[in-house]
Design an enzyme around this catalytic site. Structure first.
Site, short mmCIF file in Angstrom:
data_model
loop_
_atom_site.label_atom_id
_atom_site.label_comp_id
_atom_site.label_asym_id
_atom_site.label_seq_id
_atom_site.Cartn_x
_atom_site.Cartn_y
_atom_site.Cartn_z
N ASP A 144 -1.91 11.06 -2.07
CA ASP A 144 -2.32 10.04 -3.04
C ASP A 144 -2.66 10.66 -4.39
O ASP A 144 -2.61 9.98 -5.42
CB ASP A 144 -3.51 9.25 -2.50
CG ASP A 144 -3.04 8.30 -1.42
OD1 ASP A 144 -2.87 8.75 -0.27
OD2 ASP A 144 -2.76 7.13 -1.74
N ARG A 164 0.85 -1.18 0.00
CA ARG A 164 0.00 0.00 0.00
C ARG A 164 0.89 1.23 0.00
O ARG A 164 2.11 1.12 0.09
CB ARG A 164 -1.03 0.01 1.14
CG ARG A 164 -0.68 -0.65 2.42
CD ARG A 164 0.46 -0.02 3.18
NE ARG A 164 0.27 1.41 3.33
CZ ARG A 164 1.21 2.30 3.58
NH1 ARG A 164 2.47 1.90 3.73
NH2 ARG A 164 0.96 3.57 3.70
#
Ligand code: MRU
Length: 363
Positions: free
Chosen positions: A246, A50
């Protein structure tokens, strides 16, 4: 992973991909081997790996594995391989929608494959190129993080306490980290810093991963629950906040781990500089604002408990958005590998996009 650590989150060899299983850290150090694109997609979706840059790198290797499988199966038509890769790319992109690094990496490999197929290269050349491109993305990410680290460390003073959220460290990237790269670089420069680590509910990336990285590096760290941040800010015990990202829009709005927005608002209230650190692969100039970013909604089980343990009644409603949007006005600056973008962020980001210069910019 870093100068001091011999554990890599992503290891690639001709045999396949080996991922450090971030779901079980720090209790156990285990690896998941992936030999097919489907296994890679599953690993990204289930959070074996991740962090925006890390899932981009992993997806790139996943696409290579799809190409290699076609070659092994005897496929000789490069255009047919490009179609198979496009299908694999769609599967990879569907795993986690918020981080732009994933689609950025897939598109970069697809462009390489299409161009070679159009030029008449064979399937073996095409697959070799995919392998090289994926490894290049991996190497470039580490280099970008070191540049981010050296830009960002200039913002940190000797003796500062720096607060961070989630894990934007070596585990979340090709190595060294973005927000944690800034912290690492300041520490390497001999600045006596302390880090306040938000535990980061519900997946506990702060408590499990950032704390683990900092302890390994002997960087003084204090773990707090997310709801303690305001308390320490009010007491004057936080000098600077640095987080990862992100997706960063052209107006400077930032998507990052859920809870980032609250931290940014708290920082503004207390006059604490709030910085975002990210490689240029996280910048998505095609989006005007954070309103256009798709926020991933994850399994309610992550909020209801952990593993087999449940602490909430099963029938209660649950919301589990994995990310939030921090509007540009709350952000003091965005530390990129091209330099630091200050307010007004829209102008500074545009300058960095055009010039790609290595110097700090201030609107
Ligand atoms: O859900 P995750 O763990 O993938 O979320 C990670 C984050 O939000 C990070 O801050 C971000 O990806 C930057 S990692 C360098």
């Amino acid at each position: 992973m870093s100068k001091h650590s011999n554990v890599n989150a992503i290891e690639f060899s001709s045999g396949g991909l080996r991922l450090l299983d971030q779901r079980v850290l720090p209790l156990r150090v285990e690896y998941v081997d992936c030999r097919t694109v489907e296994e890679v997609a599953g690993a990204i979706q289930s959070m074996v790996v991740r962090g925006a840059p890390a899932i981009g790198i992993t997806a790139a290797y996943g696409l290579y594995l799809a190409g290699q499988r076609a070659l092994d199966a005897g496929e000789v038509d490069p255009h047919r391989v490009v179609s198979l890769l496009a299908e694999a790319g769609r599967r990879l992109k569907a795993t986690r929608p918020t981080a732009v690094n994933l689609s950025w990496a897939v598109e970069r490999l697809m462009a390489r494959a299409r161009s070679l197929a159009d030029k008449g290269f064979g399937v073996a050349d095409l697959v070799r190129a995919l392998s090289e491109e994926a490894q290049l993305i991996h190497r470039e990410d580490v280099e970008m993080n070191h540049r981010i680290g050296s830009y960002g460390a200039s913002l940190i003073n000797d003796g500062d306490t720096v607060l961070t959220h989630c894990n934007a460290g070596a585990l979340a990237t090709g190595g060294y980290g973005t927000a944690l790269g800034v912290i690492r670089a300041a520490h390497e420069q001999g600045k006596g810093i302390r880090v306040l680590v938000d535990e980061t509910r519900p997946f506990l990336q702060g408590a499990r991963l950032t704390a683990w990285e900092l302890v390994q590096e002997d960087i003084p760290a204090t773990l707090i629950t997310d709801n303690m941040a305001g308390y320490f800010m009010m007491r004057g015990e936080v000098n600077l906040v640095v987080v990862g990202a992100d997706r960063i829009c052209s107006n400077g709005d930032v998507a990052n781990k859920i809870g980032t927005y609250s931290l940014a608002v708290l920082s503004k209230e207390h006059g604490i500089p709030f910085y975002v650190a990210a490689p240029w692969s996280t910048v998505d100039l095609s989006l005007e604002s954070g309103d256009e970013i798709v926020i991933e909604e994850r399994d309610p089980g992550e909020v209801l408990g952990w593993g087999d343990l449940r602490w909430a009644p099963d029938r209660v409603g649950v919301a589990n958005p994995a990310f939030d949007i921090t509007p540009a006005r709350y952000i003091s600056g965005i530390i990129t590998d091209r330099g630091i973008a200050y307010q007004p962020l829209a102008v500074s980001l545009k300058k960095l996009a055009e010039g790609g210069g290595q110097c700090s910019t201030s609107g």
